[in-house]
Design a protein around this motif. Structure first.
Motif, PDB file in Angstrom:
ATOM      1  N   GLN A 218       4.320  -7.707   8.644  1.00  0.00           N
ATOM      2  CA  GLN A 218       3.900  -9.085   8.396  1.00  0.00           C
ATOM      3  C   GLN A 218       3.422  -9.763   9.668  1.00  0.00           C
ATOM      4  OE1 GLN A 218       7.517 -10.577   6.644  1.00  0.00           O
ATOM      5  NE2 GLN A 218       6.901 -10.033   4.558  1.00  0.00           N
ATOM      6  N   SER A 221      -0.608  -8.315  11.445  1.00  0.00           N
ATOM      7  CA  SER A 221      -1.635  -8.195  10.406  1.00  0.00           C
ATOM      8  C   SER A 221      -2.980  -7.728  10.946  1.00  0.00           C
ATOM      9  CB  SER A 221      -1.804  -9.533   9.688  1.00  0.00           C
ATOM     10  OG  SER A 221      -2.184 -10.542  10.607  1.00  0.00           O
ATOM     11  N   ALA A 240       4.698  -2.041   3.087  1.00  0.00           N
ATOM     12  CA  ALA A 240       4.438  -3.295   3.798  1.00  0.00           C
ATOM     13  C   ALA A 240       3.229  -3.165   4.715  1.00  0.00           C
ATOM     14  CB  ALA A 240       5.674  -3.696   4.603  1.00  0.00           C
ATOM     15  N   GLU A 243       0.149  -3.222   2.645  1.00  0.00           N
ATOM     16  CA  GLU A 243      -0.149  -4.540   2.080  1.00  0.00           C
ATOM     17  C   GLU A 243      -0.648  -5.529   3.115  1.00  0.00           C
ATOM     18  OE1 GLU A 243       2.191  -8.262  -0.149  1.00  0.00           O
ATOM     19  OE2 GLU A 243       3.240  -6.367   0.239  1.00  0.00           O
ATOM     20  N   HIS A 244       0.008  -5.565   4.278  1.00  0.00           N
ATOM     21  CA  HIS A 244      -0.270  -6.620   5.241  1.00  0.00           C
ATOM     22  C   HIS A 244      -1.275  -6.228   6.328  1.00  0.00           C
ATOM     23  CE1 HIS A 244       2.894  -9.172   3.613  1.00  0.00           C
ATOM     24  NE2 HIS A 244       3.714  -8.120   3.621  1.00  0.00           N
ATOM     25  N   CYS A 245      -1.378  -4.945   6.637  1.00  0.00           N
ATOM     26  CA  CYS A 245      -2.263  -4.505   7.729  1.00  0.00           C
ATOM     27  C   CYS A 245      -3.547  -3.943   7.126  1.00  0.00           C
ATOM     28  CB  CYS A 245      -1.558  -3.479   8.600  1.00  0.00           C
ATOM     29  SG  CYS A 245      -0.010  -4.072   9.309  1.00  0.00           S
TER      30      CYS A 245
END
Length: 289
Positions: A218, A221, A240, A243-245
């Motif tokens: 998170q 990013s 994660a 999704e975020h990177c």
């Protein structure tokens, strides 16, 4: 080379001149610089911007020779020190000779400790890249935190351990980070300082939990390249990052554990195709785009 026809000599790439310089004695380089024309002199100065003491050992033994060398090559902006070299004395000699270093490799240097890190910003305030990764014994988290507080312009850091400044301190501008020993508490504390990272490599992080990896994803990013070396990876962690990177184009998981765990099933079905392929084949590194 110093007596080659001028047009031919000026056409050589900078890498060629840097390679030639590595095979010449410092005294010969200095003498050649003083005897050649200004055009070739400028070409040579532009070519030799990295001073690797492994190729210029006589400069270690003579501060006067080092000073003369730097007068002829004022463009030196990077230095690599060698084992058993008096690190602090050499750094002071570089400073006194007017070297405005912006990049420094102390990964194999002797005598790198917290006290040296504390004095480093005063010697080279324009430092943007630093490698101290081989100095695990004498470099502490507190020493690295002190360094980061004094050099907010650092862009590239390779370190055996790290402690970030407080969240209310001036945010760091790190873009490339290689570190070991990071744990979940470190990530939570560091979140405001990680948003500029584009390249991250982690190893030896037994204190990192899935929650820590999620917080890391998170906070980072902007990541384009990520390497997790020898870590235990849970499905939530990779999910994660997927999704975020969204800018991630390179992912390496050498010697990581748990890649065959059923917990990764969801990641295999929902993550970008590159991550899915990597997990199925258990490749070390994959280009995602």
């Amino acid at each position: 080379f110093f007596f080659a026809p001028q047009a031919m000599a000026l056409a050589f790439p900078h890498d060629v001149w840097a390679l030639v310089a590595a095979y010449l004695r410092p005294n010969d380089l200095i003498r050649g610089m003083r005897q050649t024309c200004s055009s070739l002199r400028h070409t040579l100065q532009a070519s030799l911007q990295c001073l690797d003491f492994r190729g210029f050992l006589p400069l270690i033994r003579s501060p006067d020779l080092l000073e003369a060398f730097l007068r002829e090559f004022p463009s030196i902006s990077h230095a690599t020190l060698v084992p058993f070299q008096d690190t602090e004395a050499t750094l002071r000699a570089l400073h006194d000779a007017g070297a405005a270093l912006c990049s420094l490799d102390l990964s194999h240097a002797t005598g790198v400790d917290d006290q040296l890190l504390e004095r480093l910003p005063a010697l080279f305030p324009g430092l943007t890249a630093l490698n101290i990764n081989g100095n695990r014994v004498c470099v502490t988290k507190a020493g690295v935190a002190c360094l980061l507080a004094q050099v907010p312009g650092l862009r590239t850091l390779s370190t055996p351990r790290i402690e970030f400044p407080d969240a209310d301190a001036e945010p760091l501008q790190l873009q490339h980070l290689v570190v070991s020993g990071l744990d979940t508490a470190d990530v939570v504390r560091a979140a405001p300082h990680l948003h500029t990272l584009t390249d991250l490599s982690l190893s030896h992080c037994p204190g990192m939990t899935s929650e820590g990896f999620v917080a890391l994803a998170q906070a980072c990013s902007q990541l384009q390249a990520l390497e997790l070396h020898g870590l235990r990876i849970e499905g939530a962690a990779l999910a994660a990052f997927a999704e975020h990177c969204t800018a991630l184009t390179s992912l390496g998981l050498p010697k990581c554990q748990n890649l065959n765990n059923p917990d990764l099933t969801d990641v295999r079905t929902t993550s970008p195709m590159g991550i899915h392929s990597m997990l199925m084949a258990e490749l070390h590194t994959v280009k995602l785009r």
